[in-house]
Design a protein around this motif. Structure first.
Motif, PDB file in Angstrom:
ATOM      1  N   ARG A 153     -14.903   1.320  32.653  1.00  0.00           N
ATOM      2  CA  ARG A 153     -15.697   1.019  33.858  1.00  0.00           C
ATOM      3  C   ARG A 153     -17.195   1.180  33.574  1.00  0.00           C
ATOM      4  NH1 ARG A 153     -10.529  -0.368  34.673  1.00  0.00           N
ATOM      5  NH2 ARG A 153      -9.916  -0.387  36.864  1.00  0.00           N
TER       6      ARG A 153
ATOM      7  N   LEU B 122     -15.255  -6.194  35.764  1.00  0.00           N
ATOM      8  CA  LEU B 122     -15.159  -5.389  34.555  1.00  0.00           C
ATOM      9  C   LEU B 122     -15.684  -6.168  33.353  1.00  0.00           C
ATOM     10  CD1 LEU B 122     -11.596  -3.834  34.949  1.00  0.00           C
ATOM     11  CD2 LEU B 122     -13.780  -2.944  35.769  1.00  0.00           C
TER      12      LEU B 122
ATOM     13  N   GLY C  50     -20.396  -4.912  35.213  1.00  0.00           N
ATOM     14  CA  GLY C  50     -19.524  -3.765  34.996  1.00  0.00           C
ATOM     15  C   GLY C  50     -19.890  -2.617  35.905  1.00  0.00           C
TER      16      GLY C  50
END
Length: 554
Positions: free
Chosen positions: A360, A346, A376
């Protein structure tokens, strides 16, 4: 470049092959993002290479919740664009990989006192259905208590107020990575597994390739490329520091853990979306054939990505959360067949945010020496992430490059095995060979239209019809196919990511290790000592012990 045909179209590239090639693009990382980038680039005609320090998808991409979904819970955080984009990508993957990505009905029960009340769920599902319009799955609908219990009678009835039924999709994550990479190979890319980047090459103040070590042979070589892309997931910051030792961290990794158990221990039919009574976070109980798996946690961690595992606290949390919803189950650690965990790469965000609230979304960065890093995102949107990354790489190749390398039809060309959703002819062919129904279903779910190629191996050598493990439907022909066409180099590659025996048998596939090693050795040219060594090397992690898993949160 045109499609590569023939038996060598899906084999592991040797280091010397990559070093001898003049590459436009070198991708570091063989997870879902790296595989997607390689496919997109190769389909545009770029000379593309990929290196992965372990097996295809061995990191986070084979340790996920196995979902291709829009992210219903993201609507709570008003992330409309992310949800819309993910639902569009779900529609694409259902079309180009119907054997690996399948619609799945989810039931979300609502109990008195839940964080998301019934009215809010109804509004969210209505919006989810609108955003997913034309997505080839039924529209969501709400129901009362009686309707919910008719679908799932083992749910806790006390305090139940109703619920919602909606559709998302489930995928075979490891094989989706593999199929994506094999599509790249078919379009001319080269991909080498067990090839580790030890340094980045520089030329005139720009990143110009990588120094690579073969972890199987110890050989080293320089692989040169006009553009290098860092698509290494939780290892992203490590590769960035090869370019710039002072690079600030880009990631906030969190650990997502899962446990696998026999489905009859819970007795559910649908996928269940639940809000844990322990901390209010969203999690799932998901069917997987005769099994169920429960996930996931979302824990900030400093774990080494190569050694991340589900710990006792993770297992305890998952079992207690499900026991609270299925009070008859009384799940305990003895019910856990296997456990797995991966690190979500992340993007670093506000440290005050809960891990589950971190967006996200993805980000593409150009480093001071030209290294492209993509970080990510989520499995569902990998194809879109790949397209944006290759667009950036193409622009770096020159002002005229975008016109010469336009976006390819990655949204319409099927992945290997997904050429047709109808597999009836292959089912008949497998049945004619005398294979049991469970094995036939297993083959079709893993290979789709490529089932014919696996069956051909068995026709040529009937010994390959024998099962690999007494508890599992996989057969010997699949191990041979994995070595010949699916880049498998180790017993673990086959038993874990190709065939899933590590999570679908009580001994995590150990009983099949010797047979698989012998079959791999026959393809890869191992002598008897090497076969024995590779069989002994296989050592799956046993499920961790946990304390009592009561039905009520403490």
């Amino acid at each position: 470049m045109g499609l590569r045909q023939g038996p060598d179209a899906s084999v592991r590239a040797r280091l010397e092959e990559l070093a001898a090639r003049e590459l436009d693009l070198l991708v570091i990382g063989g997870g879902i993002t790296g595989a997607g980038i390689a496919r997109d680039a190769a389909m545009r005609g770029l000379a593309t290479g990929l290196v992965e320090m372990a097996d295809v998808g061995a990191g986070t991409s084979s340790r996920s919740s196995r979902l291709v979904h829009g992210g219903l819970r993201y609507l709570e955080h008003f992330q409309w664009r992310l949800v819309f984009e993910a639902l569009a990508e779900r529609r694409v993957l259902l079309r180009i990989a119907p054997h690996l990505v399948r619609p799945l009905p989810f039931l979300l029960p609502v109990h008195r006192g839940d964080r998301v009340p019934r009215w809010k769920l109804a509004a969210g599902l209505a919006l989810y259905g609108l955003l997913a319009a034309g997505g080839n799955v039924p529209r969501p609908r709400m129901m009362g208590k009686a309707g919910v219990l008719a679908l799932e009678p083992n749910l806790r009835a006390r305090g139940l107020q109703g619920g919602g039924l909606y559709y998302d999709a489930q995928c075979d994550d490891a094989r989706l990575v593999l199929a994506t990479l094999r599509s790249a190979l078919a379009h001319g890319a080269l991909a080498g597994t067990y090839l580790e980047v030890t340094a980045l090459l520089r030329d005139a103040g720009r990143v110009a390739g990588a120094q690579v070590r073969d972890r199987l042979t110890g050989a080293e070589a320089a692989v040169r490329a006009r553009v290098v892309v860092n698509a290494t997931g939780p290892w992203t910051d490590r590769i960035r520091r090869l370019e710039d030792p002072d690079a600030a961290p880009l990631l906030r990794p969190t650990r997502g853990s899962h446990v696998m158990l026999r489905r009859n221990r819970i007795g559910h039919t649908h996928a269940i979306t639940l809000t844990s009574r322990l901390d209010g976070r969203v999690m799932f109980v998901l069917p997987w054939g005769d099994f169920s798996y429960i996930g996931t946690t979302d824990t900030d961690t400093r774990d080494d990505p190569a050694r991340v595992h589900a710990d006792q606290a993770d297992v305890h949390y998952l079992l207690r959360s499900v026991n609270a919803l299925f009070p008859h189950a009384h799940l305990g650690p003895e019910d856990v067949l296997a456990a797995w965990a991966g690190l979500r790469p992340l993007l670093a965000a506000d440290p005050a945010l809960a891990a589950s609230a971190v967006p996200r979304e993805h980000r593409i960065l150009t480093g001071p020496l030209g290294l492209l890093s993509v970080a990510g995102g989520k499995l569902t949107t990998y194809r879109r992430m790949a397209a944006e990354t290759v667009d950036r790489a193409v622009r770096a190749l020159g002002a005229d490059a975008p016109a010469r390398y336009p976006a390819p039809p990655t949204d319409t060309e099927p992945l290997p095995g997904g050429e047709s959703a109808s597999v009836t002819p292959f089912r008949l062919a497998a049945t004619e060979l005398g294979l049991p129904a469970a094995t036939v279903t297993h083959l079709l779910r893993l290979y789709g239209t490529e089932t014919a190629a696996v069956l051909n191996l068995a026709r040529d050598d009937r010994r390959l019809l024998q099962p690999l493990h007494p508890e599992h439907p996989a057969i010997g022909a699949q191990a041979v196919y994995a070595a010949r066409r699916e880049l498998a180099c180790r017993v673990e590659d086959v038993l874990d990511r190709r065939l899933h025996l590590t999570t679908e048998t009580a001994d995590q596939g150990r009983a099949a290790a010797g047979t698989v090693a012998a079959l791999l050795g026959g393809v890869l040219g191992w002598d008897p000592d090497r076969v024995a060594e590779e069989a002994a090397r296989f050592d799956p992690v046993a499920p961790p012990a946990a304390g009592p898993a009561g039905s009520e949160p403490g």
